[in-house]
Design a protein around this motif. Structure first.
Motif, mmCIF file in Angstrom:
data_model
loop_
_atom_site.group_PDB
_atom_site.id
_atom_site.type_symbol
_atom_site.label_atom_id
_atom_site.label_comp_id
_atom_site.label_asym_id
_atom_site.label_seq_id
_atom_site.Cartn_x
_atom_site.Cartn_y
_atom_site.Cartn_z
ATOM 1 N N MET A 1 -3.656 -5.762 -5.170
ATOM 2 C CA MET A 1 -2.488 -6.114 -4.144
ATOM 3 C C MET A 1 -3.193 -6.776 -2.714
ATOM 4 O O MET A 1 -2.465 -7.498 -2.314
ATOM 5 C CB MET A 1 -1.777 -4.789 -3.747
ATOM 6 C CG MET A 1 -1.075 -4.400 -4.764
ATOM 7 S SD MET A 1 -0.138 -2.687 -4.588
ATOM 8 C CE MET A 1 0.934 -3.041 -3.490
ATOM 9 N N LEU A 2 -4.472 -6.279 -2.557
ATOM 10 C CA LEU A 2 -5.202 -6.766 -1.298
ATOM 11 C C LEU A 2 -5.345 -8.525 -1.475
ATOM 12 O O LEU A 2 -4.893 -9.089 -0.441
ATOM 13 C CB LEU A 2 -6.184 -6.087 -1.011
ATOM 14 C CG LEU A 2 -6.282 -4.678 -0.469
ATOM 15 C CD1 LEU A 2 -7.515 -4.073 -0.366
ATOM 16 C CD2 LEU A 2 -5.486 -4.784 0.976
ATOM 17 N N LEU B 1 0.856 1.267 2.470
ATOM 18 C CA LEU B 1 1.679 0.931 1.197
ATOM 19 C C LEU B 1 3.290 1.351 1.747
ATOM 20 O O LEU B 1 3.584 2.312 1.995
ATOM 21 C CB LEU B 1 1.510 2.120 0.221
ATOM 22 C CG LEU B 1 2.126 2.084 -1.023
ATOM 23 C CD1 LEU B 1 1.911 0.587 -1.689
ATOM 24 C CD2 LEU B 1 1.634 3.064 -2.126
ATOM 25 N N GLU B 2 4.044 0.149 1.568
ATOM 26 C CA GLU B 2 5.417 0.405 1.960
ATOM 27 C C GLU B 2 6.329 0.931 0.908
ATOM 28 O O GLU B 2 5.883 0.925 -0.341
ATOM 29 C CB GLU B 2 6.110 -1.035 2.230
ATOM 30 C CG GLU B 2 5.045 -1.625 3.298
ATOM 31 C CD GLU B 2 5.361 -1.392 4.648
ATOM 32 O OE1 GLU B 2 6.092 -0.422 4.901
ATOM 33 O OE2 GLU B 2 4.446 -1.712 5.681
ATOM 34 N N SER C 1 1.102 -3.832 3.134
ATOM 35 C CA SER C 1 1.149 -4.631 4.695
ATOM 36 C C SER C 1 -0.290 -4.407 4.931
ATOM 37 O O SER C 1 -0.919 -3.319 5.009
ATOM 38 C CB SER C 1 2.119 -3.922 5.796
ATOM 39 O OG SER C 1 3.410 -4.167 5.212
ATOM 40 N N VAL C 2 -0.974 -5.319 5.397
ATOM 41 C CA VAL C 2 -2.330 -5.370 5.882
ATOM 42 C C VAL C 2 -2.814 -5.913 7.113
ATOM 43 O O VAL C 2 -2.250 -7.015 7.585
ATOM 44 C CB VAL C 2 -3.240 -6.044 4.798
ATOM 45 C CG1 VAL C 2 -4.619 -6.194 5.219
ATOM 46 C CG2 VAL C 2 -3.251 -5.737 3.436
#
Length: 110
Positions: A1-2, A18-19, A25-26
């Motif tokens: 995911m990153l 983690l939404e 979101s980063v």
């Protein structure tokens, strides 16, 4: 995911959330933000992928060998940083450009 967020090393992350929809979101650390025009004029020497050495307290011995190091080298590095047991390490990785990065299970203030 990153990696979907153009993050190839956990050390680049200041915050990851983690939404509720399952996406991430980063917010990157400032040093890893995209370069300005001024910064783009300097040359980049090399780029390598990070190699995970410890994940959730478990040492990945094959990966230590891949980077040309030994388990005793890793133990010494941990002790040098005040870590006596790999169980206290959430994540550790090696990257040629900047060496060993360690995230303990209970992060210290930045």
């Amino acid at each position: 995911m990153l990696r979907d967020k153009d993050v190839f090393s956990i050390r680049e992350v200041a915050f990851a959330i983690l939404e509720p929809n399952g996406k991430i979101s980063v917010i990157k650390k400032p040093i890893y933000e995209p370069p300005t025009k001024l910064e783009m004029t300097s040359s980049i020497n090399s780029v390598s992928l990070p190699v995970t050495l410890i994940s959730d307290g478990k040492v990945l011995h094959n990966n230590i060998e891949k980077i040309g190091k030994t388990s005793s080298w890793l133990r010494d590095e941990l002790r040098h940083r005040g870590i006596q047991d790999t169980q206290n390490v959430f994540f550790a990785e090696w990257r040629l450009e900047d060496g060993l990065f360690i995230q303990t299970s209970s992060p210290k203030s930045i």
